[in-house]
Motif scaffolding. Structure first.
Motif, PDB file in Angstrom:
ATOM      1  N   ILE A  83     -15.644  -2.123  17.389  1.00  0.00           N
ATOM      2  CA  ILE A  83     -14.841  -1.160  16.557  1.00  0.00           C
ATOM      3  C   ILE A  83     -15.184  -1.553  15.099  1.00  0.00           C
ATOM      4  O   ILE A  83     -15.053  -2.695  14.718  1.00  0.00           O
ATOM      5  CB  ILE A  83     -13.367  -1.447  16.716  1.00  0.00           C
ATOM      6  N   HIS A  84     -15.499  -0.592  14.413  1.00  0.00           N
ATOM      7  CA  HIS A  84     -15.638  -0.468  12.919  1.00  0.00           C
ATOM      8  C   HIS A  84     -14.664   0.712  12.203  1.00  0.00           C
ATOM      9  O   HIS A  84     -14.148   1.271  12.801  1.00  0.00           O
ATOM     10  CB  HIS A  84     -17.256  -0.327  12.419  1.00  0.00           C
ATOM     11  N   SER A  85     -15.085   0.579  10.704  1.00  0.00           N
ATOM     12  CA  SER A  85     -14.400   1.679   9.738  1.00  0.00           C
ATOM     13  C   SER A  85     -15.397   1.890   8.667  1.00  0.00           C
ATOM     14  O   SER A  85     -15.921   1.070   8.374  1.00  0.00           O
ATOM     15  CB  SER A  85     -13.077   0.981   9.381  1.00  0.00           C
ATOM     16  N   PRO A  86     -15.214   3.036   8.191  1.00  0.00           N
ATOM     17  CA  PRO A  86     -14.209   4.347   8.321  1.00  0.00           C
ATOM     18  C   PRO A  86     -15.066   5.488   8.686  1.00  0.00           C
ATOM     19  O   PRO A  86     -14.667   6.569   8.335  1.00  0.00           O
ATOM     20  CB  PRO A  86     -13.903   4.231   6.897  1.00  0.00           C
ATOM     21  N   GLN A 119     -15.874  -7.261  12.324  1.00  0.00           N
ATOM     22  CA  GLN A 119     -17.317  -7.939  12.184  1.00  0.00           C
ATOM     23  C   GLN A 119     -17.319  -7.659  10.574  1.00  0.00           C
ATOM     24  O   GLN A 119     -18.148  -8.502  10.134  1.00  0.00           O
ATOM     25  CB  GLN A 119     -18.416  -7.386  12.875  1.00  0.00           C
ATOM     26  N   HIS A 120     -16.852  -6.854  10.073  1.00  0.00           N
ATOM     27  CA  HIS A 120     -17.008  -6.842   8.538  1.00  0.00           C
ATOM     28  C   HIS A 120     -15.479  -7.009   8.146  1.00  0.00           C
ATOM     29  O   HIS A 120     -14.592  -6.333   8.565  1.00  0.00           O
ATOM     30  CB  HIS A 120     -17.366  -5.160   8.267  1.00  0.00           C
ATOM     31  N   GLY A 121     -15.585  -8.047   7.416  1.00  0.00           N
ATOM     32  CA  GLY A 121     -14.377  -8.392   6.727  1.00  0.00           C
ATOM     33  C   GLY A 121     -13.514  -7.397   6.024  1.00  0.00           C
ATOM     34  O   GLY A 121     -11.987  -7.646   6.147  1.00  0.00           O
ATOM     35  N   GLU A 122     -13.926  -6.440   5.393  1.00  0.00           N
ATOM     36  CA  GLU A 122     -13.170  -5.520   4.707  1.00  0.00           C
ATOM     37  C   GLU A 122     -12.625  -4.524   5.455  1.00  0.00           C
ATOM     38  O   GLU A 122     -11.774  -3.551   5.158  1.00  0.00           O
ATOM     39  CB  GLU A 122     -13.915  -4.723   3.684  1.00  0.00           C
ATOM     40  N   GLU A 123     -13.035  -4.510   6.972  1.00  0.00           N
ATOM     41  CA  GLU A 123     -12.231  -3.616   7.766  1.00  0.00           C
ATOM     42  C   GLU A 123     -11.021  -4.290   8.699  1.00  0.00           C
ATOM     43  O   GLU A 123     -10.991  -3.999   9.788  1.00  0.00           O
ATOM     44  CB  GLU A 123     -13.469  -3.148   8.980  1.00  0.00           C
ATOM     45  N   ALA A 124     -10.070  -4.819   7.820  1.00  0.00           N
ATOM     46  CA  ALA A 124      -8.972  -5.264   8.400  1.00  0.00           C
ATOM     47  C   ALA A 124      -8.191  -4.518   9.314  1.00  0.00           C
ATOM     48  O   ALA A 124      -7.531  -5.197  10.050  1.00  0.00           O
ATOM     49  CB  ALA A 124      -8.303  -5.958   7.201  1.00  0.00           C
TER      50      ALA A 124
HETATM   51 ZN   LIG Z   1     -18.305  -2.278   9.977  1.00  0.00          ZN
END
Ligand SMILES: [Zn+2]
Length: 237
Positions: A158-161, A44-49
């Motif tokens: 699912i997200h990061s980090p 959902q957040h593009g930097e969390e490829a």
């Molecule tokens: Zn995120």
């Protein structure tokens, strides 16, 4: 037509909308027409490829004939292609949902890849719009439409980090614990930080239980080794 490399065993790919930049939004549906057991989402957040790559590996390991889960590897293709948290309109999609918590002000988050020791309030310099109004973005509208259509009894996002599992609503007993145990990731009942208009706020308000699953920063082989067994067990349960 040869589609080697993109075919996935037993999964049906369906376009459920288009991004702000016109990129297809794709959901992987399991075989058969029965109700889904859940919806798993990532990027959902593009930097969390890394979350998208991890979920792609999951789709390869789990045939669509052996699960009742629907899977969206990339909620925000504009951001993924640009390497940004936001979509093409500069909106953080996880602040754009029409929950009662939605707020019009800009939101500030940490820049991607920041050293964990620098995660202090003053370093929240990554600026996003929450949208011109709640639910303003095509990605948000399309996801809401899909969820209303599929009515999944559970969502795992699912997200990061941050390396934690955060469950909200009436998640089936034991499920959060088994995910946490499988990957040795801490589960917690509360989440620090202000996330108005978040996807999980909207889900909770509509009565859909949700698990926010944050992986750590690591290389893909380590992420697969640690997290895929639990996700695969979830999809096959
Ligand atoms: Zn995120």
């Amino acid at each position: 037509m040869s589609r080697i490399g993109s075919e996935l065993d037993g999964w049906r790919v369906e376009e459920y909308g288009r991004s702000r930049d016109g990129v297809p939004l794709r959901v992987f549906r399991p075989a058969g027409d029965g109700p889904v057991a859940g919806l798993l989402t990532a990027a959902q957040h593009g930097e969390e490829a890394d979350t998208a790559l991890l979920v792609r590996r999951l789709l390869e390991r789990t045939p669509g004939t052996e699960t009742r889960w629907a899977v969206i590897p990339v909620l925000n293709p504009d951001g993924l292609l640009a390497g940004t948290r936001q979509n093409a309109a500069g909106v953080d999609l996880n602040r754009n949902f029409p929950a009662t918590t939605w707020e019009p002000g800009e939101s500030f988050t940490y820049p991607p890849g920041i050293d964990p020791e620098l995660r202090v309030l003053a370093n929240r310099t990554n600026r996003s719009s929450p949208g011109t109004h709640a639910g303003s973005e095509p990605e948000t509208q399309a996801l809401i439409g899909l969820i209303e259509r599929l009515d999944p009894p559970l969502v795992v996002d699912i997200h990061s980090p941050l390396e934690l599992i955060f469950a909200r609503g009436d998640v089936p007993p034991g499920l959060t614990e088994s995910l946490a145990r499988s990957a040795n990731v801490p589960a917690q009942d509360e989440f620090e930080g202000h996330c108005p208009g978040a996807f999980d706020d909207w889900l909770t308000e509509r009565g859909t239980p949700v698990i926010v699953y944050e992986i750590e920063h690591a290389g893909l082989p380590d992420l697969c080794k640690r997290h895929l067994p639990g996700f695969e067990a979830l999809l096959r349960s």
